[in-house]
Design an enzyme around this catalytic site. Structure first.
Site, mmCIF file in Angstrom:
data_model
loop_
_atom_site.group_PDB
_atom_site.id
_atom_site.type_symbol
_atom_site.label_atom_id
_atom_site.label_comp_id
_atom_site.label_asym_id
_atom_site.label_seq_id
_atom_site.Cartn_x
_atom_site.Cartn_y
_atom_site.Cartn_z
ATOM 1 N N HIS A 45 35.088 35.683 38.113
ATOM 2 C CA HIS A 45 35.322 36.740 37.128
ATOM 3 C C HIS A 45 36.792 36.683 36.706
ATOM 4 O O HIS A 45 37.532 35.760 37.093
ATOM 5 C CB HIS A 45 34.951 38.110 37.718
ATOM 6 C CG HIS A 45 35.542 38.370 39.083
ATOM 7 N ND1 HIS A 45 36.886 38.480 39.296
ATOM 8 C CD2 HIS A 45 34.956 38.507 40.301
ATOM 9 C CE1 HIS A 45 37.117 38.701 40.578
ATOM 10 N NE2 HIS A 45 35.964 38.712 41.224
ATOM 11 N N HIS A 48 39.416 35.957 39.380
ATOM 12 C CA HIS A 48 39.555 34.534 39.720
ATOM 13 C C HIS A 48 40.278 33.794 38.587
ATOM 14 O O HIS A 48 41.115 32.922 38.832
ATOM 15 C CB HIS A 48 38.185 33.890 39.917
ATOM 16 C CG HIS A 48 37.389 34.436 41.062
ATOM 17 N ND1 HIS A 48 36.226 35.142 40.896
ATOM 18 C CD2 HIS A 48 37.601 34.383 42.392
ATOM 19 C CE1 HIS A 48 35.734 35.484 42.066
ATOM 20 N NE2 HIS A 48 36.556 35.056 43.002
ATOM 21 N N SER A 198 35.500 42.378 41.414
ATOM 22 C CA SER A 198 34.953 41.771 42.622
ATOM 23 C C SER A 198 33.587 41.211 42.261
ATOM 24 O O SER A 198 32.864 41.807 41.452
ATOM 25 C CB SER A 198 34.792 42.843 43.714
ATOM 26 O OG SER A 198 33.858 42.416 44.696
#
Ligand code: PAF
Length: 294
Positions: A45, A48, A198
């Protein structure tokens, strides 16, 4: 550190063997290129993406690892359900400046005919908070990251502050075991209402997603209490816990106000402080934290 403009959008090379990964990174260094490593469990996501982009600005070759590590899941946790979407992950990696994706199957990392006999435990840092809530989890993380560092060789490795305890554990493990790896901490990326990004947010339905913003509200409340002059940890954690309790869909795991350097609870908060919370929203367990100076 000089910044380099990454060339984005080219297809990434996908490697699924330990030898292939080692060979690729050794080859890059032999050609004079610096290596950036972004260890992930996939389901990439924007959080990252920010790690990959930072690595791409600071290193010549960026390798993203995508491996859902069974060692860090306890019995009854979401190992089977954890999202696995390699094609989409490769697209994110390519678009954000990565060159290589290492996506080994489980049997490549943990050969069934040679079961792992060595695990890495990082002492006191692993015993509190997530270590207490999820026995074995941080040893599973430290073990797989040690394996990744051993294979990757000299590099800079990028980790998000969202998993703050993990970051400290990995940094200590790298120092203790002498890995030639610089561990780089990157800020948490948040949604519009403060929810930390997350991969597990994908488990939340619409109402749960709204409720999940309570974690960030609790941390903000904790910051306000410290900023108002409170230096005893207990009233700060009580204020954060009360905020979590105000959301009917949330069940508190923990609320903590600790010394940011070693996660111990001081008598009085002073210097670098980390406020951390864990809460279950439905079946989904979420964690978040913020740093401040007291
Ligand atoms: O943060 C994660 O995604 C994982 O814990 C890590 C560091 C990739 C180890 O499996």
């Amino acid at each position: 550190m000089p910044l380099r403009a990454p060339s984005r959008g080219a297809a990434v090379e996908v490697v699924d063997t330990v030898d292939g990964f080692r060979h690729a990174l050794d080859g890059a260094r032999a050609a004079g290129r610096s290596v950036g490593l972004v260890p992930t469990m996939g389901a990439l996501h924007a959080g990252h993406a920010s790690l990959i982009e930072r690595a791409a600005h600071e290193c010549d070759l960026v390798a993203v690892t995508v491996f859902v590590n069974p060692l860090q899941f306890g019995p009854g946790e979401d190992l089977a359900a954890y999202p696995r979407e390699l094609e989409a992950d490769c697209a994110v990696a390519a678009a954000t400046g990565a060159h290589l994706v290492f996506a080994p199957p489980v049997q490549e990392m943990y050969p069934p005919d040679d079961p792992i006999g060595t695990t890495v435990t990082v002492g006191a840092l692993s015993e509190t908070l997530e270590g207490a809530a999820r026995p074995g989890h941080l040893a599973g993380v430290a073990t797989v990251v040690a394996k990744l560092f051993a294979v990757a060789g000299p590099c800079r490795a990028y980790f998000g502050e969202k998993d703050y305890q993990q970051l400290l554990v990995v940094r200590k493990m790298a120092r203790d075991l002498g890995f030639p790896v610089g561990v780089v901490a990157c800020p948490t990326v948040r949604d519009h209402d403060g929810l930390a990004l997350s991969s597990r947010n994908a488990y939340l339905d619409g109402r749960q997603r709204q409720a999940a913003a309570v974690l960030h509200r609790a941390l903000s409340r904790g910051v306000d209490v410290v900023n108002a002059g409170e230096r005893r940890p207990q009233p700060v954690t009580a204020a954060m816990a009360a905020t979590i309790a105000s959301e009917p869909m949330a069940e508190l795991g923990y609320a903590a106000a600790v010394d940011a350097r070693d996660l111990t609870v001081p008598e009085r908060l002073s210097g670098p402080v980390r406020l951390l919370v864990a809460a279950r929203i439905g079946a989904t367990r979420l964690i978040d934290n913020v740093g401040m100076t007291a």
